[in-house]
Structure formats: C-alpha cells, structure tokens
Design an enzyme around this catalytic site. Structure first.
Site, PDB file in Angstrom:
ATOM      1  N   ASP A   7       0.867  -1.194   0.000  1.00 17.44           N
ATOM      2  CA  ASP A   7       0.000   0.000   0.000  1.00 17.44           C
ATOM      3  C   ASP A   7       0.896   1.233   0.000  1.00 17.44           C
ATOM      4  O   ASP A   7       2.088   1.148   0.304  1.00 17.44           O
ATOM      5  CB  ASP A   7      -0.903   0.015   1.242  1.00 17.44           C
ATOM      6  N   SER A   8       0.290   2.367  -0.333  1.00 18.94           N
ATOM      7  CA  SER A   8       1.033   3.624  -0.293  1.00 18.94           C
ATOM      8  C   SER A   8       1.480   3.958   1.135  1.00 18.94           C
ATOM      9  O   SER A   8       2.411   4.726   1.313  1.00 18.94           O
ATOM     10  CB  SER A   8       0.152   4.751  -0.817  1.00 18.94           C
ATOM     11  N   CYS A  70      -4.308  -1.410  -2.189  1.00 18.15           N
ATOM     12  CA  CYS A  70      -4.429   0.027  -2.431  1.00 18.15           C
ATOM     13  C   CYS A  70      -5.258   0.208  -3.697  1.00 18.15           C
ATOM     14  O   CYS A  70      -4.866  -0.276  -4.764  1.00 18.15           O
ATOM     15  CB  CYS A  70      -3.029   0.613  -2.612  1.00 18.15           C
ATOM     16  N   GLU A 162      -2.532   9.616   7.602  1.00 11.74           N
ATOM     17  CA  GLU A 162      -1.064   9.404   7.638  1.00 11.74           C
ATOM     18  C   GLU A 162      -0.417  10.310   8.692  1.00 11.74           C
ATOM     19  O   GLU A 162       0.581   9.952   9.296  1.00 11.74           O
ATOM     20  CB  GLU A 162      -0.448   9.659   6.255  1.00 11.74           C
ATOM     21  N   HIS A 196      -7.502   2.978   3.275  1.00 13.64           N
ATOM     22  CA  HIS A 196      -7.384   3.773   4.500  1.00 13.64           C
ATOM     23  C   HIS A 196      -8.762   3.973   5.166  1.00 13.64           C
ATOM     24  O   HIS A 196      -8.833   4.176   6.375  1.00 13.64           O
ATOM     25  CB  HIS A 196      -6.809   5.163   4.195  1.00 13.64           C
TER      26      HIS A 196
HETATM   27  N1  DGL Z   1      -4.926   3.183   0.595  1.00 18.09           N
HETATM   28  C1  DGL Z   1      -4.889   3.742  -0.727  1.00 18.09           C
HETATM   29  C2  DGL Z   1      -6.117   3.368  -1.532  1.00 18.09           C
HETATM   30  O1  DGL Z   1      -6.697   2.335  -1.271  1.00 18.09           O
HETATM   31  C3  DGL Z   1      -4.604   5.142  -0.753  1.00 18.09           C
HETATM   32  C4  DGL Z   1      -4.113   6.050  -0.899  1.00 18.09           C
HETATM   33  C5  DGL Z   1      -3.290   7.228  -1.075  1.00 18.09           C
HETATM   34  O2  DGL Z   1      -2.121   7.058  -0.810  1.00 18.09           O
HETATM   35  O3  DGL Z   1      -3.840   8.248  -1.462  1.00 18.09           O
HETATM   36  O4  DGL Z   1      -6.496   4.045  -2.437  1.00 18.09           O
END
Ligand code: DGL
Length: 270
Positions: A7-8, A70, A162, A196
């Site tokens: 994930d990010s 993500c 975050e 998130h």
């Molecule tokens: N958790 C990521 C998603 O599902 C997200 C996001 C982000 O870094 O903007 O889109």
C-alpha cells in the site's frame, strides 16, 4: 517466501489485519510506501512507477504473489503492469474485484455477461486519482447493468490519517458524505474505495445512516485471498517469515500502526 501486501502507506494495514484474522498461518510481508504517500493526488504515471518499483522489490524478496492493498495503485497501475507482462511465476492482484463481486452478488471468477443486480444506487468514496480513473465503474460495467454510481473524491482524508489527525479525518468524512448526498440524496450502498477508509468506518456509517449498506474491503479481500491460496498453494511458497516494511520513518510508522491495529507492530525501514 510469503505473500506480499503493498500500500502507499498505512491503509493496507486494514487488509493485513483481516488477512491475519482469516489466515493466521499465512506468511505475509507488508510494504508501505509511507515516504511517498499519499498516492491519491499523484499522476497515474507517477503511481505506476512507484507501484512497479515496490512490487518488483517484493517479487525479488521472496513474494511470488503480491496484493495491491491500495485502490489507487490498483486503479492506476495494475492493468498496465499486467498488460506489460509479469515475470514467470509471479502474480500481482488488486482489490477492486472482490469488492465488485460482493456488490454484484457474484462468485469468484464468474465471467458471465453483465446482469441486473439488487443494488441500483451506489456511492463511491475514493481518492481523487481513483475517482478520475473510473476504474471502479469500468469493472462494475463488466458485471452489472443499470447501476448508478456517484463518486465522491475524498481529498485530504488519507493525508490526515497518515499524519495521525483522526479528528480532522472524521470531520472530512462528514463533509464528503454531505457533498455526496447533494448529488445522490438516497444511496442504497456505499463503497469505501480506499483501504485507508476502514480506519474511519464508524464515521462513514454514522454520517451515512443505518439505511445505507456499507461495503468495506478488508474482509472481502481476505476471503478472496483464502480462496486463491486454497486453489494455488504454490503461490505462497515455503517459510513463515512475517515482516512489516516501510520506506518512511520506521519509528513513526510503527507508532501509528500500533495505534490502528491495536497491537504492537514494528516496522523496518527498507
Ligand atoms: N490506501 C490507498 C487506496 O486504497 C490510498 C491512498 C493514497 O495514498 O492516497 O487508495
């Protein structure tokens, strides 16, 4: 020798938590690109480059199967990576399909033509890049007809999470739900289309009210992974190593993750 989860940043922990509950013996390596989060305001090219780099890292470090936990990376990078071809014996999967299969009442891999489904009015809450990609609507159109989707781009929510500012994140959720209701006053279902957002599921449910069915990804993705590894056990490999990795500040990410998962969790910096 584990399943990779990418994930990010912190959002994929919602998926990790559900996978640990569903598959307690599955070795998992989690990688969060906290140094570059949020992805949801970046260009598709940028997200593709970052996602590809981190998925390749996980492949090179023993994870034959990588789950993009993500939606933003799934929307902007997954198809492009799959079309470019993945190395032999490696796989990368996203998080849209289990969600859309649940929404459209389909079993895994049911590729029959699109048909009418019970839910007709869907509110999609997602990051700006996921909304503008229209990837959710495209995947839905393969499976269902006559579903009206109103998408709400939830600017600021991932940044607030975050940063650990949950009061701001909850206030933003209320204002995004209000904005959605001005466009679609009576959604039947709401999709939390960012990993998130389950961290704010109570705030979404409270703002939406009890008549709206909320679809949240973690348990759906965990069920779908359980199904996948039962059919393809060779994709898990051997070994039992569990690791949690971040590109960001390991101490800071560990503190936030411990708070979100409600158990001690230590990240290592990659
Ligand atoms: N958790 C990521 C998603 O599902 C997200 C996001 C982000 O870094 O903007 O889109």
């Amino acid at each position: 020798m584990a399943v990779g989860i990418f994930d990010s940043g912190l959002g994929g922990l919602t998926v990790l938590g559900a996978i640990e509950a569903r598959l307690p013996d599955l070795p998992v390596v989690y990688l969060g690109d906290n140094a570059n989060a949020p992805y949801g305001v970046r260009t598709a090219d940028d997200i593709h480059a970052l996602t590809k780099r981190h998925v390749e890292y996980l492949w090179a470090n023993g994870c034959d199967l990588v789950i993009l936990a993500c939606n933003t990376a799934s929307a902007a990078a997954l198809r492009r990576m799959q079309e470019a071809g993945v190395p032999k014996g490696k796989r990368v999967l996203g998080v849209f399909v289990p969600l859309i299969e649940a929404l459209t009442e389909r079993q895994w891999g049911d590729n029959s033509p699109p048909r009418e489904v019970a839910i007709k009015h869907v509110a999609l809450f997602a990051t700006p890049t996921t909304v503008s990609s229209r990837a959710f609507q495209r995947e839905l159109a393969f499976r269902a007809i006559g579903v009206d989707v109103e998408a709400q781009s939830c600017g600021g929510v991932v940044d607030a999470i975050e940063e650990g500012d949950m009061i701001l994140a909850e206030a933003l959720v209320r204002s995004h739900v209000d904005a959605l209701r001005r466009k679609m006053p009576e959604p039947q279902a709401a999709v939390l289309g960012c990993t998130h957002y389950p961290l704010l599921e109570e705030a979404f449910r409270a703002a939406l009210g009890p008549e709206v069915t909320v679809f949240s990804q973690p348990a759906l993705v965990a069920d779908s992974l359980a199904d996948y590894v039962a059919r393809r056990p060779e994709m898990v490999g051997e070994g039992a190593e569990r690791r949690t990795l971040t590109t960001g500040d390991a101490a800071r990410v560990s503190d936030r993750a411990t708070q979100f998962l409600r158990r001690p969790i230590r990240f290592e910096k990659v």
